[in-house]
Design an enzyme around this catalytic site. Structure first.
Site, PDB file in Angstrom:
ATOM      1  N   HIS A 239       1.516  -7.026  -0.449  1.00 18.23           N
ATOM      2  CA  HIS A 239       2.286  -7.166  -1.613  1.00 18.23           C
ATOM      3  C   HIS A 239       2.480  -8.332  -0.683  1.00 18.23           C
ATOM      4  O   HIS A 239       2.902  -9.780  -1.508  1.00 18.23           O
ATOM      5  CB  HIS A 239       3.440  -5.902  -1.262  1.00 18.23           C
TER       6      HIS A 239
HETATM    7  C1  BDR Z   1       7.036  -4.258  -0.468  1.00 21.81           C
HETATM    8  O1  BDR Z   1       7.829  -2.739  -0.816  1.00 21.81           O
HETATM    9  C2  BDR Z   1       7.861  -2.578   1.035  1.00 21.81           C
HETATM   10  O2  BDR Z   1       7.007  -1.303   1.281  1.00 21.81           O
HETATM   11  C3  BDR Z   1       6.570  -3.578   1.648  1.00 21.81           C
HETATM   12  O3  BDR Z   1       6.303  -4.609   2.403  1.00 21.81           O
HETATM   13  C4  BDR Z   1       6.823  -5.258   0.090  1.00 21.81           C
HETATM   14  O4  BDR Z   1       7.293  -5.891   0.437  1.00 21.81           O
HETATM   15  C5  BDR Z   1       6.089  -3.075  -2.103  1.00 21.81           C
HETATM   16  O5  BDR Z   1       6.597  -2.846  -3.416  1.00 21.81           O
END
Ligand code: BDR
Ligand code: CA
Length: 306
Positions: A239
């Site tokens: 992500h």
């Molecule tokens: C986002 O949520 C967090 O758990 C991760 O670091 C990322 O920024 C993904 O949905």
């Protein structure tokens, strides 16, 4: 080269993004601010410094921010990132003290000091960014741009929620902050689950095997972080590294200009990011496609480089 200030909540994928940035000549990280999200703000502040110090980048200042979202209690994601937020890796606790300023003041000063030159990356809930904008209404227009990881826009088959059926974790955690930031007039590039959940942009056990052949400190740490995700979740979603990626090579992602409504509140639709029919004022760039194989190649080559 992009000068950046980075608001984050490390978190395994925040840490992977930070390591990628430290290995990338396209960006210079001027400072980091930390927010509660994946873990408490004390833990995310420690984790940012654990990673920096391990990679000999302890001179990059880290300023701590909000302990809670604006209107909600924190609901962390340690079940996903491990009890220390970094997959129980072997990094020692940090030695370098935090910067004395609060995150929002520190972040604002870095932008004010070089108007138009500093990009803000935000890879956690947008609480600190909202505080900074509230205290400095001119800040959004002084930033080069704001690149954020957040949202699920239903632009691809992968653009569904990960915290609820409809909402992505960062936006869901603090929808009031996200609402303020999305309507701030900043030049926003939002990288959401539509691209980060694309299986072609995900590290698998085969990639882990390649990382383990590396002998660099970065490869050693990345192997531990990725291994935790592969073991517990089948693969390692990228992500936050994908948000950074647009500053490394903008051709890796496609964006669509759209007006986005962030739904606030407590109900089933908390944190939904809904694309509105017409483009208008406060439209933002929303990622709608990624070249996954080319992104992973870039990531792996930077990790294995001396
Ligand atoms: C986002 O949520 C967090 O758990 C991760 O670091 C990322 O920024 C993904 O949905
Ligand atoms: Ca994050």
């Amino acid at each position: 080269m992009h000068k950046v200030v980075w608001d984050m909540d490390p978190g395994i994928d925040d840490a992977l993004a930070l390591i990628l940035a430290l290995k990338s000549p396209e960006v210079q990280v001027l400072g980091i601010t930390t927010v509660a999200g994946n873990a408490s703000v004390e833990m995310t502040s420690a984790n940012a410094r654990r990673v920096l110090e391990y990679l000999n980048a302890g001179s990059i200042p880290v300023a701590m921010g909000a302990a809670n979202p604006l209107n909600h209690p924190l609901e962390d994601a340690l079940n996903h990132h491990g009890p220390d937020g970094l997959g129980n890796c072997d990094l020692p606790p940090p030695k370098v003290p935090l910067h004395p300023d609060k995150a929002w003041d520190f972040l604002a000063r870095l932008v004010w000091d070089a108007p138009g030159e500093v990009a803000l990356i935000a890879t956690g809930p947008l609480t600190n960014v909202a505080y900074a904008f509230r205290r400095n209404p001119k800040l959004p227009e002084l930033m080069a741009r704001l690149v954020l990881m957040g949202g699920a826009y239903r632009l691809t088959p992968y653009g569904e929620g990960n915290r609820t059926l409809y909402a992505e974790f960062n936006i869901w955690q603090d929808p009031e902050a996200a609402h303020m930031v999305f309507n701030s007039g900043a030049d926003i590039f939002a990288v959401g689950l539509d691209v980060t959940m694309d299986p072609a942009a995900c590290l698998t056990s085969e990639h882990l095997g390649q990382i383990k052949t590396g002998h660099t400190p970065a490869a050693h740490l990345v192997a531990q972080l990725v291994e935790y995700q592969v073991k517990h979740h089948g693969c390692c979603r990228m992500h936050d590294p994908l948000a950074l990626a647009m500053l490394l090579d903008v051709s890796l992602l496609d964006f669509k200009l759209a007006r986005v409504e962030v739904v606030k509140g407590n109900d089933w639709n908390r944190g939904v990011t809904r694309i509105l029919p017409s483009v208008g004022s406060h439209s933002i760039h929303v990622a709608c496609a990624v070249d996954g194989p080319r992104f992973l190649e870039l990531f792996l080559s930077r990790m294995l480089e001396k």
